[in-house]
Design a protein around this motif. Structure first.
Motif, PDB file in Angstrom:
ATOM      1  N   GLN A 152      25.810  31.745  -8.832  1.00  0.00           N
ATOM      2  CA  GLN A 152      27.123  32.134  -9.144  1.00  0.00           C
ATOM      3  C   GLN A 152      28.053  31.810  -8.148  1.00  0.00           C
ATOM      4  OE1 GLN A 152      28.022  32.981 -12.166  1.00  0.00           O
ATOM      5  NE2 GLN A 152      25.902  32.786 -13.077  1.00  0.00           N
ATOM      6  N   GLU A 153      27.792  31.930  -7.172  1.00  0.00           N
ATOM      7  CA  GLU A 153      28.672  31.995  -5.597  1.00  0.00           C
ATOM      8  C   GLU A 153      29.248  30.432  -5.717  1.00  0.00           C
ATOM      9  OE1 GLU A 153      26.642  33.316  -2.500  1.00  0.00           O
ATOM     10  OE2 GLU A 153      26.368  35.279  -3.156  1.00  0.00           O
ATOM     11  N   THR A 154      28.461  29.486  -5.857  1.00  0.00           N
ATOM     12  CA  THR A 154      28.759  28.117  -5.909  1.00  0.00           C
ATOM     13  C   THR A 154      29.584  27.745  -6.948  1.00  0.00           C
ATOM     14  OG1 THR A 154      26.704  27.583  -5.180  1.00  0.00           O
ATOM     15  CG2 THR A 154      27.835  25.806  -5.823  1.00  0.00           C
ATOM     16  N   GLU A 155      29.361  28.263  -8.128  1.00  0.00           N
ATOM     17  CA  GLU A 155      30.403  28.116  -9.200  1.00  0.00           C
ATOM     18  C   GLU A 155      31.846  28.610  -8.841  1.00  0.00           C
ATOM     19  OE1 GLU A 155      29.138  29.451 -13.018  1.00  0.00           O
ATOM     20  OE2 GLU A 155      27.067  28.819 -12.372  1.00  0.00           O
ATOM     21  N   GLN A 156      32.020  29.921  -8.379  1.00  0.00           N
ATOM     22  CA  GLN A 156      33.211  30.641  -8.049  1.00  0.00           C
ATOM     23  C   GLN A 156      33.891  29.934  -6.842  1.00  0.00           C
ATOM     24  OE1 GLN A 156      34.407  33.032  -9.482  1.00  0.00           O
ATOM     25  NE2 GLN A 156      36.103  33.322  -8.236  1.00  0.00           N
ATOM     26  N   LEU A 157      33.107  29.364  -5.850  1.00  0.00           N
ATOM     27  CA  LEU A 157      33.806  28.577  -4.838  1.00  0.00           C
ATOM     28  C   LEU A 157      34.327  27.208  -5.377  1.00  0.00           C
ATOM     29  CD1 LEU A 157      31.210  28.864  -1.903  1.00  0.00           C
ATOM     30  CD2 LEU A 157      33.629  29.857  -2.055  1.00  0.00           C
ATOM     31  N   LYS A 158      33.619  26.502  -6.347  1.00  0.00           N
ATOM     32  CA  LYS A 158      34.275  25.216  -7.006  1.00  0.00           C
ATOM     33  C   LYS A 158      35.437  25.885  -7.719  1.00  0.00           C
ATOM     34  CE  LYS A 158      31.237  21.859  -6.373  1.00  0.00           C
ATOM     35  NZ  LYS A 158      31.949  20.526  -5.988  1.00  0.00           N
ATOM     36  N   ARG A 159      35.500  26.763  -8.693  1.00  0.00           N
ATOM     37  CA  ARG A 159      36.494  27.131  -9.111  1.00  0.00           C
ATOM     38  C   ARG A 159      37.820  27.313  -8.352  1.00  0.00           C
ATOM     39  NH1 ARG A 159      33.396  30.925 -12.515  1.00  0.00           N
ATOM     40  NH2 ARG A 159      32.447  29.582 -14.020  1.00  0.00           N
ATOM     41  N   LYS A 173      35.905  18.228 -13.289  1.00  0.00           N
ATOM     42  CA  LYS A 173      35.398  18.900 -14.064  1.00  0.00           C
ATOM     43  C   LYS A 173      34.005  18.585 -14.611  1.00  0.00           C
ATOM     44  CE  LYS A 173      39.650  19.753 -16.850  1.00  0.00           C
ATOM     45  NZ  LYS A 173      40.501  19.606 -17.863  1.00  0.00           N
ATOM     46  N   ILE A 174      33.539  17.286 -14.519  1.00  0.00           N
ATOM     47  CA  ILE A 174      32.367  16.835 -14.598  1.00  0.00           C
ATOM     48  C   ILE A 174      31.502  17.443 -13.549  1.00  0.00           C
ATOM     49  CG2 ILE A 174      30.671  14.732 -14.802  1.00  0.00           C
ATOM     50  CD1 ILE A 174      33.091  13.394 -16.396  1.00  0.00           C
ATOM     51  N   ASP A 175      31.851  17.350 -12.287  1.00  0.00           N
ATOM     52  CA  ASP A 175      30.935  17.796 -11.148  1.00  0.00           C
ATOM     53  C   ASP A 175      30.825  19.361 -11.282  1.00  0.00           C
ATOM     54  OD1 ASP A 175      29.994  17.333  -8.632  1.00  0.00           O
ATOM     55  OD2 ASP A 175      31.838  18.352  -7.687  1.00  0.00           O
ATOM     56  N   LEU A 176      31.716  20.166 -11.671  1.00  0.00           N
ATOM     57  CA  LEU A 176      31.367  21.392 -11.764  1.00  0.00           C
ATOM     58  C   LEU A 176      30.349  21.714 -12.901  1.00  0.00           C
ATOM     59  CD1 LEU A 176      32.318  24.373 -11.199  1.00  0.00           C
ATOM     60  CD2 LEU A 176      34.086  24.201 -12.897  1.00  0.00           C
ATOM     61  N   LEU A 177      30.542  21.081 -14.360  1.00  0.00           N
ATOM     62  CA  LEU A 177      29.637  21.148 -15.211  1.00  0.00           C
ATOM     63  C   LEU A 177      28.312  20.617 -14.682  1.00  0.00           C
ATOM     64  CD1 LEU A 177      29.130  21.598 -18.246  1.00  0.00           C
ATOM     65  CD2 LEU A 177      29.466  19.155 -18.703  1.00  0.00           C
ATOM     66  N   ILE A 178      28.061  19.666 -14.100  1.00  0.00           N
ATOM     67  CA  ILE A 178      26.774  19.327 -13.454  1.00  0.00           C
ATOM     68  C   ILE A 178      26.235  20.445 -12.382  1.00  0.00           C
ATOM     69  CG2 ILE A 178      25.546  17.452 -11.967  1.00  0.00           C
ATOM     70  CD1 ILE A 178      27.225  15.191 -13.133  1.00  0.00           C
ATOM     71  N   ASP A 179      27.099  20.775 -11.432  1.00  0.00           N
ATOM     72  CA  ASP A 179      26.604  21.721 -10.748  1.00  0.00           C
ATOM     73  C   ASP A 179      26.087  23.093 -11.647  1.00  0.00           C
ATOM     74  OD1 ASP A 179      27.230  20.493  -8.425  1.00  0.00           O
ATOM     75  OD2 ASP A 179      29.056  21.631  -8.129  1.00  0.00           O
ATOM     76  N   SER A 217      38.452  26.313  -5.281  1.00  0.00           N
ATOM     77  CA  SER A 217      38.902  25.220  -4.439  1.00  0.00           C
ATOM     78  C   SER A 217      39.532  24.190  -5.529  1.00  0.00           C
ATOM     79  CB  SER A 217      37.803  24.172  -3.836  1.00  0.00           C
ATOM     80  OG  SER A 217      36.831  23.732  -5.041  1.00  0.00           O
ATOM     81  N   THR A 218      39.138  24.075  -6.752  1.00  0.00           N
ATOM     82  CA  THR A 218      40.015  23.394  -7.767  1.00  0.00           C
ATOM     83  C   THR A 218      41.326  23.958  -7.876  1.00  0.00           C
ATOM     84  OG1 THR A 218      38.018  22.726  -8.760  1.00  0.00           O
ATOM     85  CG2 THR A 218      39.865  22.522 -10.037  1.00  0.00           C
ATOM     86  N   TYR A 219      41.267  25.252  -8.147  1.00  0.00           N
ATOM     87  CA  TYR A 219      42.638  26.013  -8.434  1.00  0.00           C
ATOM     88  C   TYR A 219      43.464  25.710  -7.173  1.00  0.00           C
ATOM     89  CZ  TYR A 219      46.016  29.756  -8.684  1.00  0.00           C
ATOM     90  OH  TYR A 219      47.262  30.543  -8.934  1.00  0.00           O
ATOM     91  N   ARG A 220      43.011  25.904  -5.854  1.00  0.00           N
ATOM     92  CA  ARG A 220      43.910  25.658  -4.765  1.00  0.00           C
ATOM     93  C   ARG A 220      44.310  24.274  -4.914  1.00  0.00           C
ATOM     94  NH1 ARG A 220      39.631  27.124  -0.905  1.00  0.00           N
ATOM     95  NH2 ARG A 220      39.012  28.945  -1.738  1.00  0.00           N
ATOM     96  N   GLU A 221      43.616  23.248  -4.973  1.00  0.00           N
ATOM     97  CA  GLU A 221      44.023  21.932  -5.111  1.00  0.00           C
ATOM     98  C   GLU A 221      45.259  21.693  -6.111  1.00  0.00           C
ATOM     99  OE1 GLU A 221      40.872  19.452  -5.437  1.00  0.00           O
ATOM    100  OE2 GLU A 221      39.984  20.059  -3.590  1.00  0.00           O
ATOM    101  N   GLU A 222      45.002  22.176  -7.419  1.00  0.00           N
ATOM    102  CA  GLU A 222      45.958  22.002  -8.312  1.00  0.00           C
ATOM    103  C   GLU A 222      47.217  22.883  -8.047  1.00  0.00           C
ATOM    104  OE1 GLU A 222      43.977  23.871 -11.809  1.00  0.00           O
ATOM    105  OE2 GLU A 222      42.944  22.274 -12.299  1.00  0.00           O
ATOM    106  N   THR A 223      47.117  24.021  -7.295  1.00  0.00           N
ATOM    107  CA  THR A 223      48.233  24.843  -6.789  1.00  0.00           C
ATOM    108  C   THR A 223      49.108  24.046  -5.888  1.00  0.00           C
ATOM    109  OG1 THR A 223      47.429  26.925  -7.122  1.00  0.00           O
ATOM    110  CG2 THR A 223      49.181  26.934  -5.789  1.00  0.00           C
ATOM    111  N   LEU A 224      48.358  23.357  -4.990  1.00  0.00           N
ATOM    112  CA  LEU A 224      48.931  22.227  -3.851  1.00  0.00           C
ATOM    113  C   LEU A 224      49.563  21.233  -4.508  1.00  0.00           C
ATOM    114  CD1 LEU A 224      49.419  21.766  -0.874  1.00  0.00           C
ATOM    115  CD2 LEU A 224      47.261  20.409  -1.010  1.00  0.00           C
ATOM    116  N   ASP A 225      48.899  20.632  -5.625  1.00  0.00           N
ATOM    117  CA  ASP A 225      49.557  19.557  -6.273  1.00  0.00           C
ATOM    118  C   ASP A 225      50.884  19.952  -6.942  1.00  0.00           C
ATOM    119  OD1 ASP A 225      47.756  17.681  -5.584  1.00  0.00           O
ATOM    120  OD2 ASP A 225      46.569  18.011  -7.360  1.00  0.00           O
ATOM    121  N   ASP A 226      50.811  21.092  -7.610  1.00  0.00           N
ATOM    122  CA  ASP A 226      52.055  21.772  -8.293  1.00  0.00           C
ATOM    123  C   ASP A 226      53.173  21.968  -7.204  1.00  0.00           C
ATOM    124  OD1 ASP A 226      50.634  21.646 -10.700  1.00  0.00           O
ATOM    125  OD2 ASP A 226      50.198  23.781 -10.449  1.00  0.00           O
TER     126      ASP A 226
END
Length: 91
Positions: A46-53, A33-39, A55-64
């Motif tokens: 906007q494209e970078t922000e969407q990619l970050k979101r 979250k801090i990394d995303l905020l700094i970015d 990838s974070t969503y995919r990682e959370e889904t994989l963890d779940d």
């Protein structure tokens, strides 16, 4: 926080040490979250922000998914143990 970090009359090494210790105690999700905020602050693309979101969503889904699989495995093992216990009790 940043105003404290860049004060002229203060030794910055102490501030950086405190910052490093604070960051090292944070969870991976908080650091992401801090990394995303700094970015967002330093790169308003906007494209970078969407990619970050995404990838974070995919990682959370994989963890779940991994947690669910582990829970299912533990549940199956428990059911097998219960069944074995029931069979041993009947003898």
């Amino acid at each position: 926080m940043f105003t404290k970090l860049f004060k002229k009359n203060k030794d910055n090494s102490d501030v950086f040490k405190k910052l490093i210790h604070r960051l090292s105690d944070m969870s991976v999700q908080d650091l992401e979250k801090i990394d995303l905020l700094i970015d967002i602050i330093f790169t308003p693309n906007q494209e970078t922000e969407q990619l970050k979101r995404e990838s974070t969503y995919r990682e959370e889904t994989l963890d779940d998914t991994l947690k669910e699989a582990k829970n299912q495995l533990h549940k199956e093992q428990l059911e097998k143990n219960l069944e074995r216990f029931r069979k041993d009790g009947r003898r």
